[in-house]
Design a protein around this motif. Structure first.
Motif, PDB file in Angstrom:
ATOM      1  N   LEU A  71       0.862  -1.319   0.208  1.00  0.00           N
ATOM      2  CA  LEU A  71       0.008   0.102   0.035  1.00  0.00           C
ATOM      3  C   LEU A  71       0.799   1.113  -0.033  1.00  0.00           C
ATOM      4  O   LEU A  71       0.741   2.186  -0.903  1.00  0.00           O
ATOM      5  CB  LEU A  71      -0.923   0.062   1.153  1.00  0.00           C
ATOM      6  N   ALA A  72       1.841   1.210   0.862  1.00  0.00           N
ATOM      7  CA  ALA A  72       2.830   2.559   0.839  1.00  0.00           C
ATOM      8  C   ALA A  72       3.480   2.771  -0.650  1.00  0.00           C
ATOM      9  O   ALA A  72       3.827   3.755  -0.720  1.00  0.00           O
ATOM     10  CB  ALA A  72       3.795   2.310   2.139  1.00  0.00           C
ATOM     11  N   ALA A  73       3.701   1.525  -1.119  1.00  0.00           N
ATOM     12  CA  ALA A  73       4.487   1.822  -2.488  1.00  0.00           C
ATOM     13  C   ALA A  73       3.549   2.004  -3.670  1.00  0.00           C
ATOM     14  O   ALA A  73       3.852   2.701  -4.583  1.00  0.00           O
ATOM     15  CB  ALA A  73       5.368   0.571  -2.615  1.00  0.00           C
ATOM     16  N   TYR A  74       2.283   2.070  -3.460  1.00  0.00           N
ATOM     17  CA  TYR A  74       1.272   2.262  -4.458  1.00  0.00           C
ATOM     18  C   TYR A  74       0.902   3.669  -4.685  1.00  0.00           C
ATOM     19  O   TYR A  74       0.636   4.137  -3.621  1.00  0.00           O
ATOM     20  CB  TYR A  74       0.153   1.302  -4.276  1.00  0.00           C
ATOM     21  N   GLU A  75       0.845   4.086  -5.875  1.00  0.00           N
ATOM     22  CA  GLU A  75       0.208   5.533  -5.823  1.00  0.00           C
ATOM     23  C   GLU A  75      -1.046   5.534  -6.800  1.00  0.00           C
ATOM     24  O   GLU A  75      -1.209   5.448  -8.013  1.00  0.00           O
ATOM     25  CB  GLU A  75       1.447   6.372  -6.674  1.00  0.00           C
ATOM     26  N   PRO A  76      -2.075   5.717  -6.082  1.00  0.00           N
ATOM     27  CA  PRO A  76      -3.458   5.379  -6.842  1.00  0.00           C
ATOM     28  C   PRO A  76      -3.854   6.646  -7.653  1.00  0.00           C
ATOM     29  O   PRO A  76      -3.483   7.801  -6.901  1.00  0.00           O
ATOM     30  CB  PRO A  76      -4.543   5.056  -5.840  1.00  0.00           C
ATOM     31  N   THR A  77      -4.419   6.716  -8.650  1.00  0.00           N
ATOM     32  CA  THR A  77      -5.110   7.859  -9.182  1.00  0.00           C
ATOM     33  C   THR A  77      -6.499   7.957  -8.826  1.00  0.00           C
ATOM     34  O   THR A  77      -7.098   7.176  -8.135  1.00  0.00           O
ATOM     35  CB  THR A  77      -5.375   7.595 -10.825  1.00  0.00           C
TER      36      THR A  77
END
Length: 113
Positions: A71-77
């Motif tokens: 989750l910390a590494a993911y960059e959601p749009t």
């Protein structure tokens, strides 16, 4: 089918505190991130990002950490958040903070459905 997710912190370990308080989706039998949350709401997003389903009777601490790291590494749009019924970037940030806080103390996650 519903899913409430409850944090289980190891004995003699202080529960994480969150400032500002978490504001995640809760249910009749669950809180809003501190102690428990409505796992059904977040399962699809978490499983897509981490490969780990919240639909487990008891999730091991290493899987909690795996989710926290993913989750910390993911960059959601904004479009991705909307598709997964996450109302805002603040809600996403609270989800990330919650998993990191509980992963840091070696918590496991109990599923009830």
């Amino acid at each position: 089918m519903g899913l409430d997710s409850f944090w289980e912190v190891p004995e003699d370990t202080k529960k994480p505190t969150f400032d500002p308080p978490l504001q995640l989706c809760g249910g009749m039998f669950s809180g809003h991130g501190e102690g428990s949350f409505r796992g059904k709401v977040y399962n699809c997003a978490i499983e897509e990002v981490s490969g780990v389903s919240l639909y487990q009777e008891q999730m091991k601490p290493e899987d909690v950490k795996r989710i926290a790291d993913a989750l910390a590494a993911y960059e959601p749009t904004e479009e991705w958040l909307e598709r997964h019924n996450i109302l805002s970037m603040k809600e996403w940030d609270d989800l990330v903070r919650m998993f990191k806080g509980y992963a840091d103390v070696g918590a496991s996650l109990i599923g009830w459905w």
